[in-house]
Scaffold this motif. Structure first.
Motif, PDB file in Angstrom:
ATOM      1  N   SER A  17       4.898  16.395 -52.774  1.00  0.00           N
ATOM      2  CA  SER A  17       6.218  15.763 -52.649  1.00  0.00           C
ATOM      3  C   SER A  17       6.624  15.032 -53.922  1.00  0.00           C
ATOM      4  N   SER A  18       5.695  14.283 -54.486  1.00  0.00           N
ATOM      5  CA  SER A  18       6.007  13.543 -55.717  1.00  0.00           C
ATOM      6  C   SER A  18       6.392  14.493 -56.843  1.00  0.00           C
ATOM      7  N   THR A  19       5.637  15.587 -56.953  1.00  0.00           N
ATOM      8  CA  THR A  19       5.937  16.581 -57.982  1.00  0.00           C
ATOM      9  C   THR A  19       7.278  17.248 -57.702  1.00  0.00           C
ATOM     10  N   ALA A  20       7.482  17.666 -56.450  1.00  0.00           N
ATOM     11  CA  ALA A  20       8.718  18.368 -56.077  1.00  0.00           C
ATOM     12  C   ALA A  20       9.954  17.516 -56.346  1.00  0.00           C
ATOM     13  N   LYS A  21       9.876  16.228 -56.029  1.00  0.00           N
ATOM     14  CA  LYS A  21      11.021  15.333 -56.238  1.00  0.00           C
ATOM     15  C   LYS A  21      11.391  15.265 -57.720  1.00  0.00           C
ATOM     16  N   GLN A  22      10.381  15.108 -58.574  1.00  0.00           N
ATOM     17  CA  GLN A  22      10.669  14.977 -59.998  1.00  0.00           C
ATOM     18  C   GLN A  22      11.137  16.296 -60.609  1.00  0.00           C
ATOM     19  N   VAL A  23      10.546  17.405 -60.148  1.00  0.00           N
ATOM     20  CA  VAL A  23      10.963  18.716 -60.638  1.00  0.00           C
ATOM     21  C   VAL A  23      12.430  18.957 -60.279  1.00  0.00           C
ATOM     22  N   ALA A  24      12.780  18.638 -59.036  1.00  0.00           N
ATOM     23  CA  ALA A  24      14.172  18.803 -58.592  1.00  0.00           C
ATOM     24  C   ALA A  24      15.113  17.958 -59.429  1.00  0.00           C
ATOM     25  N   SER A  25      14.712  16.725 -59.704  1.00  0.00           N
ATOM     26  CA  SER A  25      15.550  15.815 -60.483  1.00  0.00           C
ATOM     27  C   SER A  25      15.768  16.342 -61.899  1.00  0.00           C
ATOM     28  N   ILE A  26      14.698  16.832 -62.530  1.00  0.00           N
ATOM     29  CA  ILE A  26      14.791  17.327 -63.908  1.00  0.00           C
ATOM     30  C   ILE A  26      15.648  18.592 -63.988  1.00  0.00           C
ATOM     31  N   LEU A  27      15.483  19.471 -62.994  1.00  0.00           N
ATOM     32  CA  LEU A  27      16.240  20.731 -62.985  1.00  0.00           C
ATOM     33  C   LEU A  27      17.670  20.560 -62.470  1.00  0.00           C
ATOM     34  N   GLY A  28      17.926  19.399 -61.841  1.00  0.00           N
ATOM     35  CA  GLY A  28      19.235  19.194 -61.227  1.00  0.00           C
ATOM     36  C   GLY A  28      19.360  19.958 -59.921  1.00  0.00           C
ATOM     37  N   TYR A  29      18.220  20.194 -59.255  1.00  0.00           N
ATOM     38  CA  TYR A  29      18.181  20.927 -57.998  1.00  0.00           C
ATOM     39  C   TYR A  29      18.154  19.969 -56.810  1.00  0.00           C
ATOM     40  N   THR A  30      18.357  20.518 -55.624  1.00  0.00           N
ATOM     41  CA  THR A  30      18.248  19.749 -54.386  1.00  0.00           C
ATOM     42  C   THR A  30      16.792  19.738 -53.941  1.00  0.00           C
ATOM     43  N   TYR A  31      16.287  18.569 -53.591  1.00  0.00           N
ATOM     44  CA  TYR A  31      14.911  18.457 -53.079  1.00  0.00           C
ATOM     45  C   TYR A  31      14.941  18.412 -51.559  1.00  0.00           C
ATOM     46  N   ILE A  32      14.145  19.261 -50.919  1.00  0.00           N
ATOM     47  CA  ILE A  32      14.055  19.288 -49.457  1.00  0.00           C
ATOM     48  C   ILE A  32      12.614  19.017 -49.052  1.00  0.00           C
ATOM     49  N   ASP A  33      12.406  17.928 -48.348  1.00  0.00           N
ATOM     50  CA  ASP A  33      11.075  17.509 -47.908  1.00  0.00           C
ATOM     51  C   ASP A  33      10.810  18.083 -46.516  1.00  0.00           C
ATOM     52  N   SER A  34      10.197  19.262 -46.467  1.00  0.00           N
ATOM     53  CA  SER A  34       9.952  19.897 -45.165  1.00  0.00           C
ATOM     54  C   SER A  34       8.964  19.090 -44.332  1.00  0.00           C
ATOM     55  N   GLY A  35       8.012  18.437 -45.011  1.00  0.00           N
ATOM     56  CA  GLY A  35       7.043  17.621 -44.286  1.00  0.00           C
ATOM     57  C   GLY A  35       7.716  16.475 -43.553  1.00  0.00           C
ATOM     58  N   ALA A  36       8.743  15.892 -44.186  1.00  0.00           N
ATOM     59  CA  ALA A  36       9.478  14.793 -43.553  1.00  0.00           C
ATOM     60  C   ALA A  36      10.199  15.276 -42.300  1.00  0.00           C
ATOM     61  N   MET A  37      10.629  16.538 -42.311  1.00  0.00           N
ATOM     62  CA  MET A  37      11.315  17.090 -41.148  1.00  0.00           C
ATOM     63  C   MET A  37      10.366  17.153 -39.953  1.00  0.00           C
TER      64      MET A  37
END
Length: 227
Positions: A17-37
């Motif tokens: 999750s930590s990696t995915a959030k930062q990757v999304a932010s850098i790429l300007g993408y939407t981050y979706i936390d499936s685990g949170a769902m």
């Protein structure tokens, strides 16, 4: 620049999750936390005393569950909302961690969540992490990453997360929870955790978060250029 789907799977507390959030932010993408769902569904089931063996109760409950993500203007982070209420803090507690693998193994639950996840990622330009993103949710994702790490390192990381939230949890309890979740996640009948054949393995045992993010960003940029 063409947008892609980045699917990050792996075991609990590997830094997905930590990696995915930062990757999304850098790429300007939407981050979706499936685990949170799945954690939000678990919370709803707990609060409403839904029997995990009663298919009718589960089906009815799922009809009443609406999960959304909103960015906190102060922190800039995505937070999870269950039926309009912010549950970000509650779903991270230990009692939810102890139940989420059991809830997420239920076919009706997975079907409902996968449907929502696919809708969210239909236009691409998303980074999603979980356990079956590259194998089930987005089998055609341009980039698939599978994260692993030593279980004791994972336990220490998870304990540090709890301490940051002023929750004191014994390391042995955390390790037992991780072992139990690993077993349930990898052996469940519905969408078990497994490495996709075309996934890139990233071992985070001795890597900093910055190093993890840098590797995934480089992999993503290579895929974006190639597509």
């Amino acid at each position: 620049m063409k947008k892609i789907v980045v699917a990050i799977d792996g075991y609990s507390a590997c830094g997905k999750s930590s990696t995915a959030k930062q990757v999304a932010s850098i790429l300007g993408y939407t981050y979706i936390d499936s685990g949170a769902m799945y954690r939000a569904v678990t919370l709803y089931f707990e609060q409403n005393h839904i029997s995990l063996t009663n298919e009718n109760e589960i089906a009815k409950a799922l009809e009443n569950i609406d999960i959304t993500f909103l960015v906190n203007p102060k922190s800039g982070l995505n937070e999870t909302y269950l039926n309009g209420l912010n549950v970000e803090e509650e779903i991270r507690k230990m009692y939810i961690s102890n139940k989420v693998s059991q809830v997420s193994s239920i076919k009706a639950v997975r079907d409902a969540m996968v449907e929502q996840q696919r809708k969210l990622g239909k236009k691409k330009g998303v980074v999603m992490d979980g356990r079956d993103i590259g194998t089930v949710v987005f089998e055609d994702a341009e980039l698939k990453v599978f994260m692993v790490a030593d279980i004791y390192i994972r336990g220490a990381r998870r304990q540090a997360e709890y301490l940051e939230k002023k929750q004191l949890v014994d390391l042995e309890e955390i390790l037992e929870n991780l072992k139990s979740r690993d077993h349930l996640d990898t052996t469940r009948e519905e969408s078990p955790l497994k490495q996709a054949e075309d996934a890139v393995v990233v071992d985070t045992t001795f890597r900093t978060l910055e190093e993890q993010v840098e590797e995934v960003i480089n992999l993503a940029l290579s895929k974006i250029i190639d597509t």
